[in-house]
Design a protein around this motif. Structure first.
Motif, PDB file in Angstrom:
ATOM      1  N   LEU A 272      -3.382 123.802  41.814  1.00 28.48           N
ATOM      2  CA  LEU A 272      -3.482 122.357  41.988  1.00 28.48           C
ATOM      3  C   LEU A 272      -3.999 121.690  40.714  1.00 28.48           C
ATOM      4  O   LEU A 272      -3.512 120.618  40.312  1.00 28.48           O
ATOM      5  CB  LEU A 272      -4.402 122.035  43.169  1.00 28.48           C
ATOM      6  N   ARG A 273      -4.984 122.294  40.080  1.00 26.24           N
ATOM      7  CA  ARG A 273      -5.528 121.720  38.832  1.00 26.24           C
ATOM      8  C   ARG A 273      -4.511 121.836  37.695  1.00 26.24           C
ATOM      9  O   ARG A 273      -4.297 120.885  36.929  1.00 26.24           O
ATOM     10  CB  ARG A 273      -6.815 122.442  38.458  1.00 26.24           C
ATOM     11  N   ARG A 274      -3.857 123.001  37.609  1.00 25.68           N
ATOM     12  CA  ARG A 274      -2.918 123.227  36.507  1.00 25.68           C
ATOM     13  C   ARG A 274      -1.726 122.268  36.568  1.00 25.68           C
ATOM     14  O   ARG A 274      -1.205 121.828  35.536  1.00 25.68           O
ATOM     15  CB  ARG A 274      -2.438 124.679  36.529  1.00 25.68           C
ATOM     16  N   HIS A 275      -1.306 121.939  37.788  1.00 24.02           N
ATOM     17  CA  HIS A 275      -0.161 121.034  37.952  1.00 24.02           C
ATOM     18  C   HIS A 275      -0.581 119.583  38.119  1.00 24.02           C
ATOM     19  O   HIS A 275       0.262 118.730  38.426  1.00 24.02           O
ATOM     20  CB  HIS A 275       0.690 121.485  39.142  1.00 24.02           C
ATOM     21  N   GLY A 276      -1.873 119.312  37.956  1.00 24.96           N
ATOM     22  CA  GLY A 276      -2.337 117.939  37.979  1.00 24.96           C
ATOM     23  C   GLY A 276      -2.294 117.279  39.344  1.00 24.96           C
ATOM     24  O   GLY A 276      -2.202 116.054  39.455  1.00 24.96           O
ATOM     25  N   VAL A 277      -2.376 118.062  40.410  1.00 22.96           N
ATOM     26  CA  VAL A 277      -2.322 117.507  41.768  1.00 22.96           C
ATOM     27  C   VAL A 277      -3.700 117.014  42.202  1.00 22.96           C
ATOM     28  O   VAL A 277      -3.847 115.902  42.721  1.00 22.96           O
ATOM     29  CB  VAL A 277      -1.791 118.560  42.760  1.00 22.96           C
ATOM     30  N   LEU A 278      -4.710 117.857  42.017  1.00 20.83           N
ATOM     31  CA  LEU A 278      -6.073 117.501  42.386  1.00 20.83           C
ATOM     32  C   LEU A 278      -7.030 117.980  41.289  1.00 20.83           C
ATOM     33  O   LEU A 278      -6.811 119.028  40.675  1.00 20.83           O
ATOM     34  CB  LEU A 278      -6.477 118.151  43.712  1.00 20.83           C
ATOM     35  N   SER A 279      -8.118 117.229  41.120  1.00 23.68           N
ATOM     36  CA  SER A 279      -9.147 117.641  40.178  1.00 23.68           C
ATOM     37  C   SER A 279     -10.097 118.620  40.837  1.00 23.68           C
ATOM     38  O   SER A 279     -10.093 118.795  42.066  1.00 23.68           O
ATOM     39  CB  SER A 279      -9.941 116.417  39.703  1.00 23.68           C
ATOM     40  N   ARG A 280     -10.942 119.225  39.987  1.00 26.40           N
ATOM     41  CA  ARG A 280     -11.948 120.157  40.502  1.00 26.40           C
ATOM     42  C   ARG A 280     -12.841 119.475  41.545  1.00 26.40           C
ATOM     43  O   ARG A 280     -13.089 120.021  42.622  1.00 26.40           O
ATOM     44  CB  ARG A 280     -12.795 120.682  39.337  1.00 26.40           C
ATOM     45  N   ASP A 281     -13.297 118.259  41.232  1.00 24.25           N
ATOM     46  CA  ASP A 281     -14.184 117.557  42.154  1.00 24.25           C
ATOM     47  C   ASP A 281     -13.459 117.178  43.445  1.00 24.25           C
ATOM     48  O   ASP A 281     -14.040 117.243  44.531  1.00 24.25           O
ATOM     49  CB  ASP A 281     -14.747 116.299  41.485  1.00 24.25           C
ATOM     50  N   ALA A 282     -12.201 116.785  43.341  1.00 24.65           N
ATOM     51  CA  ALA A 282     -11.443 116.400  44.535  1.00 24.65           C
ATOM     52  C   ALA A 282     -11.223 117.605  45.448  1.00 24.65           C
ATOM     53  O   ALA A 282     -11.287 117.489  46.687  1.00 24.65           O
ATOM     54  CB  ALA A 282     -10.097 115.795  44.135  1.00 24.65           C
ATOM     55  N   ILE A 283     -10.986 118.761  44.826  1.00 15.02           N
ATOM     56  CA  ILE A 283     -10.814 119.977  45.626  1.00 15.02           C
ATOM     57  C   ILE A 283     -12.114 120.323  46.343  1.00 15.02           C
ATOM     58  O   ILE A 283     -12.125 120.625  47.548  1.00 15.02           O
ATOM     59  CB  ILE A 283     -10.371 121.144  44.716  1.00 15.02           C
ATOM     60  N   ALA A 284     -13.243 120.250  45.603  1.00 13.08           N
ATOM     61  CA  ALA A 284     -14.539 120.553  46.211  1.00 13.08           C
ATOM     62  C   ALA A 284     -14.861 119.577  47.340  1.00 13.08           C
ATOM     63  O   ALA A 284     -15.365 119.967  48.394  1.00 13.08           O
ATOM     64  CB  ALA A 284     -15.632 120.522  45.149  1.00 13.08           C
TER      65      ALA A 284
END
Length: 673
Positions: A272-284
């Motif tokens: 998700l981060r590599r493809h620019g879908v969600l940021s680290r904070d958004a995932i957390a």
């Protein structure tokens, strides 16, 4: 969501509020497989497939998989699939029939369902699932080694190899370990890459994109080529086999740590981060929000009502009724007295003509007409697609029937000998008889199983072909067992069995006495006294309906099957001695109407129960109990049973079984003569 359900189940179990902790952690990649399928494709799921279930629920408006799964974890009566009877992944709306403990026992019926998709189209019958559907069946790498799995894989390949449609995706979720026993590296791939009739694909279940790619290809091949595909999904098992499994007892800390580093949630977060879908904070944030949501809704679920009575638990053992699909009879009936085998053949021919959704299957039943000729000429009349010659595998025969029945057909299956059932009886006990129970009657698999059995067969067999062990059938809740003693009753019982399957969605076993198939004479050669006339297409013997010969009040003989024949021979001698008697034929060996049995013998001085099955675990035990409970003096009742022995070969084949002479001797003893 799947991961937090796993964690929450353990917390609730520690509080005594949840009862199932075999989780899906590490297998969540199967969500990508769900996305590759249509929600109308039937899915027989492995117990680690919560993510698949949740993803499929997202494809159908109005679904709340979180609520449904939490109610199931907590065994709440409002659980929409099982009604609180078991934690299962299942939904009528989502086309996910429930599987209770998928140690490979669901593979044969998945194969049967796949076969049925094309068959219903050919028959012009509306099945539960679309004719162009694909069946998904998932299981673990340990279950792959079970004989049931191997039989189902072989049956699907055997069928596809011959060009029969088999739109089926086998999803093997390979985490490399079965509880504590490792799966040999490369074993699954080596076993399946060159299997005739099966297309093999592999994917990395930790990588959603790779799994999505392979799953789409697998489904495309199965749907367009109508052949089985084996999708080998590599994954990891986290948190042990179940909540009670302390994997640190058999896995090193380094191995556990290495497995945790392969967590598909971590790998997916990286995607998700590599493809620019969600940021680290958004995932957390999403992870923590879901944790709170699951915890909150779990507290709501455990406050819902649970099953509290035997009546509630048992309410779905018997399936709900449905409209009959029988066509009017337009033929004529041959009234020439004939044998049991010939009457069965004519009855089967009538039934196949009147029920367009009736399908027969079994080993040698087609071209050969069965070992004893009971199904002669039926394949020539109705075609090989309706009278199916199967491979030699009782688990696959029963699984084929279960799968066809779930898709709207009514199968009549033949097991060649009763002894051959025992290696496959779990298909009846653990699958066929439990489907309605664990789905609150939403899923059913009605069918009739014909089994040639019991003893007294002359010149052939030993205990593999003469088997008088029926206890394994009689103690399965909801299963009905019938046993005819003559041709007329065979017609009535078989026609009622098919009606029960078609209208009441029951699973019915008919045990046909081999020794009586071609018996014509009763007292002397050529007397033809055991040939009966055909009672006609509308004749049916209801469950619990007794037969009776004679009205004497000195002695009542209660029996069934070969016992009726032997008792008639004994009766001739006993009557010559001035003993007035009657013979009561049970006909049904389960759901016995004990009030009717008591009424049939209550005015008799003595009751002799003649039971050709073994002394231990035979119907006679239940009969004595039923009579005594209804006030009959136990001193009035006596049993004559077979010995607790296997049946030998040769001249000694009947020495452990009741004989006509034994009935005479025991009757005299009971009457004090």
């Amino acid at each position: 969501m799947s991961r937090h359900l796993d964690l929450q189940a353990r917390r609730l179990q520690a509080r005594g509020e949840a009862f199932y902790t075999i989780g899906s952690a590490g297998h969540e990649g199967n969500a990508a497989v769900a996305l590759a399928l249509r929600h109308t494709d039937p899915a027989f799921l492995h117990y680690r497939d919560a993510a698949f279930f949740i993803q499929r629920a997202r494809m159908v408006p109005g679904q709340d998989p979180l609520r449904d799964l939490l109610l199931s974890f907590a065994a709440c009566a409002e659980d929409p699939i099982s009604g609180g009877r078991h934690k299962v992944l299942g939904s009528r709306v989502l086309n996910v029939p429930p599987q209770t403990s998928t140690i490979a026992s669901h593979l044969p019926k998945a194969m049967g369902t796949a076969h049925s998709l094309a068959l219903t189209k050919r028959l012009g019958v509306a099945g539960q699932w679309p004719h162009d559907g694909v069946v998904l069946c998932s299981f673990g790498d340990a279950s792959f080694n079970h004989s049931t799995a191997q039989g189902a894989l072989n049956a699907a390949a055997w069928s596809a190899y011959q060009g029969l449609p088999m739109p089926l995706v086998w999803l093997c979720e390979d985490n490399g370990i079965g509880i504590s026993t490792p799966t040999p590296a490369g074993w699954i791939a080596a076993s399946m890459t060159s299997r005739p009739g099966v297309h093999y694909l592999a994917c990395d279940g930790l990588d959603l994109l790779d799994t999505w790619r392979a799953a789409r290809e697998a489904v495309h091949i199965a749907r367009t080529r109508r052949r089985p595909v084996f999708l080998h999904m590599r994954c990891v098992r986290l948190f042990g086999h179940a909540g009670s499994d302390a994997q640190q007892a058999y896995l090193s800390p380094a191995r556990i740590q290495a497995d945790e580093a392969r967590d598909p949630l971590l790998i997916t977060a990286g995607l998700l981060r590599r493809h620019g879908v969600l940021s680290r904070d958004a995932i957390a944030q999403r992870y923590h929000d879901l944790r709170e949501q699951v915890a909150r809704r779990a507290e709501e679920a455990i406050g819902r009502p649970r099953l509290t009575s035997a009546e509630q638990v048992m309410a779905s053992i018997v399936p709900p009724p449905r409209p009959s699909r029988i066509a009017p009879w337009q033929g004529t009936v041959d009234v020439t007295p004939d044998t049991l085998a010939r009457h069965l053949n004519r009855a089967l021919e009538r039934l196949m003509g009147r029920y367009p959704h009736l399908v027969m299957a079994g080993e040698d039943i087609g071209r050969k007409g069965g070992v004893y000729g009971v199904t002669q000429k039926l394949q020539a009349r109705f075609g090989a697609h309706r009278v199916i010659d199967t491979l030699l595998d009782e688990q696959s025969i029963l699984g084929l029937g279960i799968g066809m029945a779930q898709n709207g057909l009514v199968p009549i299956l033949e097991i060649q000998f009763l002894a051959y059932l025992h290696n496959a009886e779990d298909q009846l006990r653990g699958e066929a008889a439990t489907l309605s129970f664990f789905s609150s009657g939403q899923y059913t698999n009605p069918m009739v199983v014909r089994i040639a059995g019991l003893g007294y067969q002359k010149g052939f067999g030993g205990h593999f072909h003469n088997d008088n062990a029926i206890a394994v059938l009689r103690d399965i809740p909801g299963l009905l067992v019938a046993c005819p003693s003559n041709g007329a009753d065979a017609v009535g019982l078989l026609q009622e069995a098919v009606r029960l399957a078609d209208e009441e969605q029951r699973v019915v076993v008919v045990i046909e006495p081999i020794a009586l198939y071609h018996t014509r004479d009763l007292f002397a050669e050529g007397d033809g006294a055991w040939c009966f006339t055909d009672p006609g297409p509308e004749h049916r013997l209801a469950v619990g309906e007794l037969g009776q010969w004679g009205t004497g009040r000195d002695l009542a003989i209660v029996t069934y099957g070969n016992g009726v024949y032997l008792s008639r021979q004994a009766a001739e001698r006993l009557q010559a001695e001035g003993i007035a008697l009657r013979i009561v034929d049970l006909r049904w060996l389960t759901a016995i109407d004990h009030d009717a049995v008591h009424a049939a013998v209550a005015d008799c001085a003595r009751v002799l129960i003649v039971d050709e099955c073994r002394r231990s675990g035979s119907p006679s035990e239940e009969l004595v109990t039923g009579l005594v409970e209804r006030g009959l003096d136990g001193r009035q009742v006596m049993r004559l049973t077979a010995e607790d022995s296997f049946i030998p070969l040769g001249r000694a084949a009947t020495v452990t079984l009741p004989a006509a002479e034994d009935i005479v001797v025991r009757a005299r003893e009971l009457l004090g003569r």
